[in-house]
Design an enzyme around this catalytic site. Structure first.
Site, PDB file in Angstrom:
ATOM      1  N   LYS A 138       0.895  -1.155   0.000  1.00 15.72           N
ATOM      2  CA  LYS A 138       0.000   0.000   0.000  1.00 15.72           C
ATOM      3  C   LYS A 138       0.938   1.210   0.000  1.00 15.72           C
ATOM      4  O   LYS A 138       1.596   1.505   1.011  1.00 15.72           O
ATOM      5  CB  LYS A 138      -0.895  -0.038   1.245  1.00 15.72           C
ATOM      6  CG  LYS A 138      -2.071   0.931   1.213  1.00 15.72           C
ATOM      7  CD  LYS A 138      -1.651   2.311   1.612  1.00 15.72           C
ATOM      8  CE  LYS A 138      -2.824   3.244   1.788  1.00 15.72           C
ATOM      9  NZ  LYS A 138      -2.361   4.624   2.011  1.00 15.72           N
ATOM     10  N   GLY A 157       5.146   3.870  10.668  1.00 20.11           N
ATOM     11  CA  GLY A 157       4.311   5.076  10.654  1.00 20.11           C
ATOM     12  C   GLY A 157       3.896   5.447  12.051  1.00 20.11           C
ATOM     13  O   GLY A 157       4.647   5.245  13.014  1.00 20.11           O
ATOM     14  N   GLY A 197      -1.855   4.598  13.609  1.00 16.57           N
ATOM     15  CA  GLY A 197      -2.019   3.757  12.419  1.00 16.57           C
ATOM     16  C   GLY A 197      -1.616   2.320  12.707  1.00 16.57           C
ATOM     17  O   GLY A 197      -2.324   1.372  12.340  1.00 16.57           O
ATOM     18  N   GLU A 234       6.463  -0.572  13.174  1.00 11.70           N
ATOM     19  CA  GLU A 234       7.435   0.290  13.842  1.00 11.70           C
ATOM     20  C   GLU A 234       6.754   1.634  13.996  1.00 11.70           C
ATOM     21  O   GLU A 234       6.329   2.232  13.012  1.00 11.70           O
ATOM     22  CB  GLU A 234       8.692   0.388  12.976  1.00 11.70           C
ATOM     23  CG  GLU A 234       9.818   1.126  13.643  1.00 11.70           C
ATOM     24  CD  GLU A 234      10.562   1.976  12.650  1.00 11.70           C
ATOM     25  OE1 GLU A 234      10.544   3.206  12.823  1.00 11.70           O
ATOM     26  OE2 GLU A 234      11.136   1.419  11.695  1.00 11.70           O
ATOM     27  N   CYS A 262      12.400   8.247  12.998  1.00 16.14           N
ATOM     28  CA  CYS A 262      11.872   7.636  14.225  1.00 16.14           C
ATOM     29  C   CYS A 262      12.993   7.423  15.227  1.00 16.14           C
ATOM     30  O   CYS A 262      12.737   7.096  16.374  1.00 16.14           O
ATOM     31  CB  CYS A 262      11.180   6.336  13.901  1.00 16.14           C
ATOM     32  SG  CYS A 262      12.211   5.282  12.943  1.00 16.14           S
ATOM     33  N   GLU A 289       5.779  11.169  21.630  1.00 15.83           N
ATOM     34  CA  GLU A 289       6.665  11.558  20.536  1.00 15.83           C
ATOM     35  C   GLU A 289       6.120  12.799  19.823  1.00 15.83           C
ATOM     36  O   GLU A 289       4.931  12.877  19.520  1.00 15.83           O
ATOM     37  CB  GLU A 289       6.751  10.393  19.527  1.00 15.83           C
ATOM     38  CG  GLU A 289       7.661  10.694  18.338  1.00 15.83           C
ATOM     39  CD  GLU A 289       7.617   9.599  17.254  1.00 15.83           C
ATOM     40  OE1 GLU A 289       6.598   8.893  17.142  1.00 15.83           O
ATOM     41  OE2 GLU A 289       8.607   9.480  16.521  1.00 15.83           O
TER      42      GLU A 289
HETATM   43  N1  LIG Z   1       7.868   6.651  14.247  1.00 16.95           N
HETATM   44  C1  LIG Z   1       8.005   6.657  12.941  1.00 16.95           C
HETATM   45  O1  LIG Z   1       8.828   5.966  12.397  1.00 16.95           O
HETATM   46  C2  LIG Z   1       7.150   7.504  12.128  1.00 16.95           C
HETATM   47  C3  LIG Z   1       6.096   8.177  12.702  1.00 16.95           C
HETATM   48  N2  LIG Z   1       5.272   8.929  11.950  1.00 16.95           N
HETATM   49  C4  LIG Z   1       4.135   9.601  12.616  1.00 16.95           C
HETATM   50  O2  LIG Z   1       2.978   9.422  11.821  1.00 16.95           O
HETATM   51  C5  LIG Z   1       2.332  10.680  11.613  1.00 16.95           C
HETATM   52  C6  LIG Z   1       1.569  10.637  10.293  1.00 16.95           C
HETATM   53  O3  LIG Z   1       2.446  10.247   9.282  1.00 16.95           O
HETATM   54  P1  LIG Z   1       2.236   9.043   8.297  1.00 16.95           P
HETATM   55  O4  LIG Z   1       3.576   8.682   7.852  1.00 16.95           O
HETATM   56  O5  LIG Z   1       1.255   9.386   7.252  1.00 16.95           O
HETATM   57  O6  LIG Z   1       1.741   7.806   9.173  1.00 16.95           O
HETATM   58  P2  LIG Z   1       0.348   7.103   9.291  1.00 16.95           P
HETATM   59  O7  LIG Z   1       0.485   6.094  10.351  1.00 16.95           O
HETATM   60  O8  LIG Z   1      -0.752   8.069   9.439  1.00 16.95           O
HETATM   61  O9  LIG Z   1       0.139   6.352   7.880  1.00 16.95           O
HETATM   62  C7  LIG Z   1       1.025   5.366   7.401  1.00 16.95           C
HETATM   63  C8  LIG Z   1       0.292   4.464   6.437  1.00 16.95           C
HETATM   64  O10 LIG Z   1      -0.653   3.668   7.151  1.00 16.95           O
HETATM   65  C9  LIG Z   1      -1.968   3.878   6.645  1.00 16.95           C
HETATM   66  N3  LIG Z   1      -2.891   3.944   7.772  1.00 16.95           N
HETATM   67  C10 LIG Z   1      -2.787   4.759   8.842  1.00 16.95           C
HETATM   68  N4  LIG Z   1      -3.797   4.547   9.688  1.00 16.95           N
HETATM   69  C11 LIG Z   1      -4.559   3.582   9.142  1.00 16.95           C
HETATM   70  C12 LIG Z   1      -5.765   2.937   9.552  1.00 16.95           C
HETATM   71  N5  LIG Z   1      -6.386   3.270  10.677  1.00 16.95           N
HETATM   72  N6  LIG Z   1      -6.282   1.990   8.749  1.00 16.95           N
HETATM   73  C13 LIG Z   1      -5.680   1.674   7.584  1.00 16.95           C
HETATM   74  N7  LIG Z   1      -4.544   2.254   7.139  1.00 16.95           N
HETATM   75  C14 LIG Z   1      -3.983   3.202   7.906  1.00 16.95           C
HETATM   76  C15 LIG Z   1      -1.901   5.198   5.933  1.00 16.95           C
HETATM   77  O11 LIG Z   1      -2.878   5.235   4.927  1.00 16.95           O
HETATM   78  P3  LIG Z   1      -3.694   6.597   4.639  1.00 16.95           P
HETATM   79  O12 LIG Z   1      -2.649   7.631   4.364  1.00 16.95           O
HETATM   80  O13 LIG Z   1      -4.521   6.243   3.492  1.00 16.95           O
HETATM   81  O14 LIG Z   1      -4.436   6.853   5.892  1.00 16.95           O
HETATM   82  C16 LIG Z   1      -0.495   5.201   5.378  1.00 16.95           C
HETATM   83  O15 LIG Z   1      -0.438   4.452   4.187  1.00 16.95           O
HETATM   84  C17 LIG Z   1       3.446  11.666  11.720  1.00 16.95           C
HETATM   85  O16 LIG Z   1       3.018  12.937  12.056  1.00 16.95           O
HETATM   86  C18 LIG Z   1       4.273  11.055  12.780  1.00 16.95           C
HETATM   87  O17 LIG Z   1       3.754  11.398  14.047  1.00 16.95           O
HETATM   88  C19 LIG Z   1       5.467   8.998  10.594  1.00 16.95           C
HETATM   89  C20 LIG Z   1       6.515   8.363   9.971  1.00 16.95           C
HETATM   90  C21 LIG Z   1       7.454   7.561  10.706  1.00 16.95           C
HETATM   91  O1  LIG Z   2      17.478   6.596  11.254  1.00 20.34           O
HETATM   92  C1  LIG Z   2      17.315   5.844  10.282  1.00 20.34           C
HETATM   93  O2  LIG Z   2      18.178   5.655   9.431  1.00 20.34           O
HETATM   94  C2  LIG Z   2      16.030   5.076  10.142  1.00 20.34           C
HETATM   95  C3  LIG Z   2      14.918   5.767  10.827  1.00 20.34           C
HETATM   96  C4  LIG Z   2      13.620   5.108  10.642  1.00 20.34           C
HETATM   97  O3  LIG Z   2      13.523   3.913  10.589  1.00 20.34           O
HETATM   98  C5  LIG Z   2      12.434   5.926  10.534  1.00 20.34           C
HETATM   99  O4  LIG Z   2      12.526   7.133  10.726  1.00 20.34           O
HETATM  100  O5  LIG Z   2      11.356   5.386  10.234  1.00 20.34           O
END
Ligand SMILES: NC(=O)C1=CN([C@@H]2O[C@H](COP(=O)(O)OP(=O)(O)OC[C@H]3O[C@@H](n4cnc5c(N)ncnc54)[C@H](OP(=O)(O)O)[C@@H]3O)[C@@H](O)[C@H]2O)C=CC1
Ligand SMILES: O=C(O)CCC(=O)C(=O)O
Length: 526
Positions: A184, A241, A245, A265, A302, A393
């Site tokens: 996806k 993400g 999510g 993660e 992350c 976070e």
């Molecule tokens: N800790 C980490 O590694 C990371 C954390 N984040 C955090 O996530 C926030 C949003 O960023 P994003 O990267 O878009 O992450 P999201 O978790 O919102 O989305 C990631 C993916 O999962 C899908 N998804 C999310 N929730 C659902 C659900 N309830 N049911 C089905 N599919 C779902 C989304 O689809 P759709 O877009 O269609 O909803 C997208 O494809 C950031 O502000 C940050 O706080 C983001 C990146 C990395």
């Molecule tokens: O720090 C990195 O290289 C990886 C970080 C990571 O996995 C993320 O931000 O989702």
């Protein structure tokens, strides 16, 4: 290579019936062509049916053929050329050098998994030969190898459009295990996703694999992701993400008639412990190093250092002064999406508005859309312990310094932390005893413990752990980076008294694959 806005379902390209969407250049706010079509239940059904149909053939491909497939994917990604980088820059606001580096990491990761596949120890072949004369009971002939779980759903991450997306670590490790993959794609970088998806699809065809080995779906809203995880032919999920999510997808997976593992993660604040002698000897350098790690990539890692712990006193004050100066001179950076930018601003406002928190510094003012100003805050250990919200976070370049009375208070704070991807100690030789006392806590809390480095930037290698207890991940027994990631998508199967000609090659007599195998408990190549 042209970007058409279509989904790639097996060998066909497909326009979905759901609403169209376009990528947005976060640096300008401009919508980019083409319009992408979103899919729904029908596209999930088609992709999963193809993946299931491909599974038995793909999982029994020879080690050499599967390794060559991974290498072909890597080469095809390189062959896209600069168009991939240019498109990724436009869709993410990330700079060229970062994206070129990320492409190198993605390609290197695929090639590393090719080596892993060829070497074969991931099959973990074991043979306990029959003991017909054993008393009081004879032992049967018992053999074991690992097989792939089945088709895997992979959710592309917003913050790594290449290394954690369509052909990122989840996909590479699932392919290496022998699992077809349905991705996806993240809506923030669909063009980048399509380009990479087409590179994978071409590799599937040229390596003579069944078309269902790979599909790429798009869809806005949660419908398509939910349908994918709920599909009975999907047997595991890889996700990077948000915590919300990840938790939502875990819920969908656990409610299925057949629950499946979700390797998510999610959320980590990556504590950094500033030990007293290290602070005394190099407070200024640590302050600068911290800001460089915090602000890299607009803090959208992350592994970002979201909290620091140090002992009150003049050395900590020197650290703060150096960090404040460096952070004050840091330019505002474009974040990946308007949503991520809004979430960052809300998180910073929450910290700034807390009565227990003081703002130490903000980065330079914003000069364009979706830009974020780095932020540095401080609080006391007591206040941090009293307010669990301070542990949440803030995704982006924001960090909270916790002022502690002594090393015992640092350890007390560490004990209250949620699970983390990383924990870092800045230490000199004289800090060894204090760090030794801290390490058991850090081992319980984090997937990776570092000394005298910064947590951002994960090496892709055999010993890496990019994982950790909840909420860093949904399953602390795994890693999403490094070759151990293959384990997430495998399970053991035991063959008891199965006739020799029906046994898989990995556990046949004579060792036709030349594997390292455990025979009657002893590892060898017999
Ligand atoms: N800790 C980490 O590694 C990371 C954390 N984040 C955090 O996530 C926030 C949003 O960023 P994003 O990267 O878009 O992450 P999201 O978790 O919102 O989305 C990631 C993916 O999962 C899908 N998804 C999310 N929730 C659902 C659900 N309830 N049911 C089905 N599919 C779902 C989304 O689809 P759709 O877009 O269609 O909803 C997208 O494809 C950031 O502000 C940050 O706080 C983001 C990146 C990395
Ligand atoms: O720090 C990195 O290289 C990886 C970080 C990571 O996995 C993320 O931000 O989702």
């Amino acid at each position: 290579m042209t970007i058409t806005g279509e989904m790639l379902i097996g060998a066909s390209a497909h326009r979905g019936g759901q609403g169209g969407f376009r990528a947005v250049d976060p640096a300008t706010g401009e919508a980019l062509d083409p319009v992408f079509s979103g899919g729904g239940a029908a596209e999930v059904e088609r992709a999963c049916a193809l993946a299931w149909a491909a599974f038995d053939a793909f999982r029994e491909t020879g080690l050499e053929q599967r390794a060559a497939f991974l290498e072909t994917v890597a080469q095809n990604i390189l062959d896209i050329g600069d168009g991939l980088i240019v498109r990724a820059m436009a869709e993410t606001g990330l700079p060229r050098a970062r994206l070129e580096g990320e492409r190198g990491r993605t390609v290197g990761q695929l090639r590393l998994f090719a080596q892993v596949v060829r070497e074969g120890s991931w099959l973990e072949a074991r043979i306990d030969p029959a003991m017909p004369a054993r008393t009081p009971l004879p032992r049967a002939d018992i053999r074991q190898r690992h097989i792939p779980l089945g088709p895997v759903a992979v959710f592309g991450a917003s913050n790594f459009p290449l290394a954690f997306s369509v052909a990122g670590g989840d996909t590479a490790s699932a392919f290496a295990a022998g699992c077809p993959v349905v991705v996806k794609g993240h809506g923030a970088h669909p063009g980048t996703s399509e380009l990479v998806g087409r590179a994978i699809r071409a590799a599937v065809a040229s390596c003579g694999l069944p078309e269902g080995v790979f599909s790429l779906l798009f869809g806005t809203g949660n419908e398509i992701g939910t349908a994918l995880v709920a599909d009975p032919r999907i047997k595991a999920v890889g996700f990077t993400g948000s915590r919300r999510g990840g938790l939502a997808l875990m819920e969908v997976a656990s409610r299925r008639p057949e629950p499946i593992p979700v390797y998510a993660e999610m959320s980590s604040i990556n504590p950094v412990f500033l030990m007293p002698t290290a602070l005394a000897s190099r407070a200024e350098a640590l302050g600068k190093g911290f800001v460089a790690s915090l602000t890299m990539g607009a803090g959208q890692f992350c592994t970002n250092p979201g909290i620091l712990l140090g002992i009150e006193g003049p050395d900590l004050d020197r650290f703060v002064a150096a960090a404040v100066e460096a952070l004050g001179a840091s330019s505002a950076s474009t974040m990946l999406t308007p949503g991520i930018h809004a979430a960052f601003d809300a998180g910073v406002a929450r910290l700034a508005g807390s009565g227990a928190v003081t703002t130490l510094a903000r980065g330079m003012a914003c000069s364009g859309p979706n830009q974020a100003q780095a932020a540095f805050f401080t609080t006391t250990a007591d206040a941090f312990l009293a307010d669990t919200e301070l542990q949440e976070e803030v995704f982006g370049a924001a960090s909270l310094l916790i002022r502690c009375g002594d090393v015992a208070a640092m350890k007390a704070v560490a004990e209250t932390l949620e699970g983390q991807l990383t924990a870092t100690v800045q230490m000199d030789a004289e800090d060894k005893a204090a760090v030794a006392a801290l390490i058991p806590t850090l081992e319980r809390k984090a997937g990776r413990i570092l000394a005298n480095g910064w947590p951002t930037g994960v090496e892709v290698c055999h010993a890496m752990v990019h994982g950790g207890p909840f909420p860093a991940t949904s399953d602390a027994r795994s890693t999403s980076v490094g070759t151990l990631a293959i384990r997430r998508f495998l399970r053991p199967v035991c063959y008891q008294d199965i006739p020799a000609e029906l046994l898989p090659e990995a556990v046949r007599d004579g060792n036709p694959l030349g594997l390292w195998r455990r025979i009657d408990g002893t590892l060898g190549q017999d």
